[in-house]
Design a protein around this motif. Structure first.
Motif, PDB file in Angstrom:
ATOM      1  N   GLU A  83      -7.380  -8.227   0.516  1.00  0.00           N
ATOM      2  CA  GLU A  83      -8.738  -7.933   0.633  1.00  0.00           C
ATOM      3  C   GLU A  83      -8.857  -6.796   1.897  1.00  0.00           C
ATOM      4  OE1 GLU A  83      -7.452 -11.091   1.090  1.00  0.00           O
ATOM      5  OE2 GLU A  83      -8.368 -11.836  -0.838  1.00  0.00           O
ATOM      6  N   ARG A  84      -7.555  -6.714   2.590  1.00  0.00           N
ATOM      7  CA  ARG A  84      -7.532  -5.721   3.713  1.00  0.00           C
ATOM      8  C   ARG A  84      -6.919  -4.401   3.063  1.00  0.00           C
ATOM      9  NH1 ARG A  84      -6.188  -8.350   9.553  1.00  0.00           N
ATOM     10  NH2 ARG A  84      -6.841  -6.407  10.005  1.00  0.00           N
ATOM     11  N   LEU A  85      -6.418  -4.416   1.869  1.00  0.00           N
ATOM     12  CA  LEU A  85      -5.779  -3.282   1.381  1.00  0.00           C
ATOM     13  C   LEU A  85      -6.592  -2.340   1.099  1.00  0.00           C
ATOM     14  CD1 LEU A  85      -3.130  -1.936   0.682  1.00  0.00           C
ATOM     15  CD2 LEU A  85      -3.229  -3.122  -1.605  1.00  0.00           C
ATOM     16  N   ASP A  86      -6.657  -1.096   1.441  1.00  0.00           N
ATOM     17  CA  ASP A  86      -7.347   0.048   1.119  1.00  0.00           C
ATOM     18  C   ASP A  86      -7.005   0.586  -0.243  1.00  0.00           C
ATOM     19  OD1 ASP A  86      -9.106   2.332   0.775  1.00  0.00           O
ATOM     20  OD2 ASP A  86      -9.514   2.576   3.064  1.00  0.00           O
ATOM     21  N   LEU A  87      -7.420   0.278  -1.390  1.00  0.00           N
ATOM     22  CA  LEU A  87      -7.129   0.715  -2.660  1.00  0.00           C
ATOM     23  C   LEU A  87      -7.158   2.209  -2.673  1.00  0.00           C
ATOM     24  CD1 LEU A  87      -8.401  -1.919  -4.788  1.00  0.00           C
ATOM     25  CD2 LEU A  87      -6.084  -1.659  -3.862  1.00  0.00           C
ATOM     26  N   GLY A  88      -8.533   2.894  -2.083  1.00  0.00           N
ATOM     27  CA  GLY A  88      -8.828   4.418  -2.244  1.00  0.00           C
ATOM     28  C   GLY A  88      -7.731   5.225  -1.452  1.00  0.00           C
ATOM     29  N   GLU A  89      -7.618   4.675  -0.250  1.00  0.00           N
ATOM     30  CA  GLU A  89      -6.762   5.304   0.637  1.00  0.00           C
ATOM     31  C   GLU A  89      -5.150   5.565   0.036  1.00  0.00           C
ATOM     32  OE1 GLU A  89      -5.025   4.318   5.137  1.00  0.00           O
ATOM     33  OE2 GLU A  89      -7.135   4.336   4.862  1.00  0.00           O
ATOM     34  N   LEU A  90      -4.924   4.130  -0.415  1.00  0.00           N
ATOM     35  CA  LEU A  90      -3.567   3.968  -1.059  1.00  0.00           C
ATOM     36  C   LEU A  90      -3.303   5.065  -2.121  1.00  0.00           C
ATOM     37  CD1 LEU A  90      -0.762   2.458  -1.367  1.00  0.00           C
ATOM     38  CD2 LEU A  90      -1.955   0.887  -3.170  1.00  0.00           C
ATOM     39  N   LYS A 101      -7.211   2.569 -14.471  1.00  0.00           N
ATOM     40  CA  LYS A 101      -8.146   1.404 -14.701  1.00  0.00           C
ATOM     41  C   LYS A 101      -7.566   0.173 -14.436  1.00  0.00           C
ATOM     42  CE  LYS A 101     -10.433   3.934 -18.577  1.00  0.00           C
ATOM     43  NZ  LYS A 101     -10.551   3.953 -20.135  1.00  0.00           N
ATOM     44  N   LEU A 102      -7.823  -0.401 -13.425  1.00  0.00           N
ATOM     45  CA  LEU A 102      -7.292  -1.576 -12.965  1.00  0.00           C
ATOM     46  C   LEU A 102      -8.080  -2.787 -12.536  1.00  0.00           C
ATOM     47  CD1 LEU A 102      -4.416  -2.090 -11.741  1.00  0.00           C
ATOM     48  CD2 LEU A 102      -4.773  -1.553  -9.897  1.00  0.00           C
ATOM     49  N   GLN A 103      -7.830  -3.782 -13.010  1.00  0.00           N
ATOM     50  CA  GLN A 103      -8.856  -5.054 -12.871  1.00  0.00           C
ATOM     51  C   GLN A 103      -9.102  -5.390 -11.359  1.00  0.00           C
ATOM     52  OE1 GLN A 103      -7.354  -8.802 -14.430  1.00  0.00           O
ATOM     53  NE2 GLN A 103      -8.978 -10.000 -13.864  1.00  0.00           N
ATOM     54  N   GLU A 104      -8.273  -4.971 -10.384  1.00  0.00           N
ATOM     55  CA  GLU A 104      -8.410  -5.554  -9.072  1.00  0.00           C
ATOM     56  C   GLU A 104      -9.459  -4.551  -8.418  1.00  0.00           C
ATOM     57  OE1 GLU A 104      -4.709  -7.277 -10.057  1.00  0.00           O
ATOM     58  OE2 GLU A 104      -5.523  -5.234 -10.530  1.00  0.00           O
ATOM     59  N   GLY A 106     -11.844  -3.196 -10.341  1.00  0.00           N
ATOM     60  CA  GLY A 106     -13.142  -3.502 -10.940  1.00  0.00           C
ATOM     61  C   GLY A 106     -13.883  -4.756 -10.135  1.00  0.00           C
ATOM     62  N   ASN A 107     -12.745  -5.603  -9.755  1.00  0.00           N
ATOM     63  CA  ASN A 107     -13.232  -7.058  -9.170  1.00  0.00           C
ATOM     64  C   ASN A 107     -13.581  -6.524  -7.632  1.00  0.00           C
ATOM     65  OD1 ASN A 107     -12.526  -8.277 -11.149  1.00  0.00           O
ATOM     66  ND2 ASN A 107     -10.502  -8.945 -10.554  1.00  0.00           N
ATOM     67  N   LYS A 108     -13.208  -5.481  -7.080  1.00  0.00           N
ATOM     68  CA  LYS A 108     -13.552  -5.173  -5.830  1.00  0.00           C
ATOM     69  C   LYS A 108     -14.880  -4.533  -5.837  1.00  0.00           C
ATOM     70  CE  LYS A 108     -11.884  -2.626  -1.665  1.00  0.00           C
ATOM     71  NZ  LYS A 108     -11.395  -4.169  -0.967  1.00  0.00           N
ATOM     72  N   TRP A 114     -16.268  -1.200  -1.697  1.00  0.00           N
ATOM     73  CA  TRP A 114     -16.446   0.257  -2.243  1.00  0.00           C
ATOM     74  C   TRP A 114     -15.109   0.915  -1.940  1.00  0.00           C
ATOM     75  CZ3 TRP A 114     -19.105   3.854  -4.333  1.00  0.00           C
ATOM     76  CH2 TRP A 114     -18.982   5.232  -4.126  1.00  0.00           C
ATOM     77  N   VAL A 115     -14.451   1.625  -3.150  1.00  0.00           N
ATOM     78  CA  VAL A 115     -13.115   1.953  -3.191  1.00  0.00           C
ATOM     79  C   VAL A 115     -13.326   3.622  -2.891  1.00  0.00           C
ATOM     80  CG1 VAL A 115     -11.103   2.646  -4.428  1.00  0.00           C
ATOM     81  CG2 VAL A 115     -12.325   0.584  -4.752  1.00  0.00           C
TER      82      VAL A 115
END
Length: 231
Positions: A83-90, A101-104, A106-108, A114-115
């Motif tokens: 939950e603390r991993l910033d998917l956009g920053e990564l 296109k990643l399920q994780e 979409g779930n977030k 917000w990504v």
């Protein structure tokens, strides 16, 4: 990894530093590298590499997906909290041109998260393979898909329904094969995972006592050092 020796460079954020103690318990030799100030961003150079070859662009996307899945499924979940991993920053750090296109992801978003990611202003389909043979095959595939889509659009509703049914059956078959493969991998790693899990649970209990005030920081460090010498 997988019973083989080697070296790796590990990047940890501040709230993940408990992993250092865990690795010490596991008798993993560590050396610390201090970060350097005013480092030049590599993103512009990496972006050029991705735009120059579709193969590199696809490998970057696969690396991102692999990292996200590995982080989410890590045994040390109280250290590596997804939950603390910033998917956009990564994604930005990997210089991705767009989010896969990643399920994780979409779930977030469905949970109100917000990504924060700005896709590159470029037509992704225009990026070509450097390998001329692969690019030629890609063009053939794209033409075939366009023709198939046009034919399906003209087909009767009954024909479209039959085509969808065939695709669903194929998808179920692929899922069954994937499940068998995962079961096989789990059997191979069972012994190593058992030892890993015991060390992890031990560290977790010590960390919880520290947070609850049942252990001082000095006592925590001393007990971790004792565990390190006993392993």
């Amino acid at each position: 990894r997988m019973g083989k020796q080697g070296q790796a460079l590990l990047f940890l954020r501040h709230h993940e530093d408990a992993y250092v103690q865990f690795l010490k318990v596991r008798k993993v030799p560590l050396g610390q590298y201090d970060t350097q100030p005013d480092l030049v961003s590599l993103r512009p150079a990496l972006t050029k590499l991705l735009i120059a070859d579709r193969d590199v662009m696809e490998k970057a996307a696969r690396a991102y997906v692999a990292y996200v899945r590995a982080y989410k499924e890590h045994h040390c979940k109280f250290i590596f909290q997804f939950e603390r991993l910033d998917l956009g920053e990564l994604a930005s750090s990997m210089a991705l041109l767009r989010l896969p296109k990643l399920q994780e992801i979409g779930n977030k978003r469905r949970k109100g998260g917000w990504v924060n990611f700005t896709p590159a202003k470029i037509d992704i389909e225009s990026i070509r393979y450097k390998d001329k043979q692969r690019e030629k095959q890609r063009q053939v595939n794209m033409k075939g898909l366009a023709e198939a889509a046009a034919s399906e659009a003209k087909a009767s509703p009954a024909a479209r329904s039959e085509s969808t049914g065939r695709r669903q059956v194929a998808a179920k078959g692929n899922q069954a094969t994937g499940s068998k493969r995962k079961a096989s991998n789990a059997t191979v790693l069972e012994d190593d995972d058992g030892e890993f899990a015991r060390d992890y649970q031990l560290l977790k209990k010590k960390k919880q006592k520290l947070r609850q005030g049942k252990l001082s920081k000095a006592e925590f460090r001393q007990q971790m050092a004792d565990l390190d010498s006993d392993v």
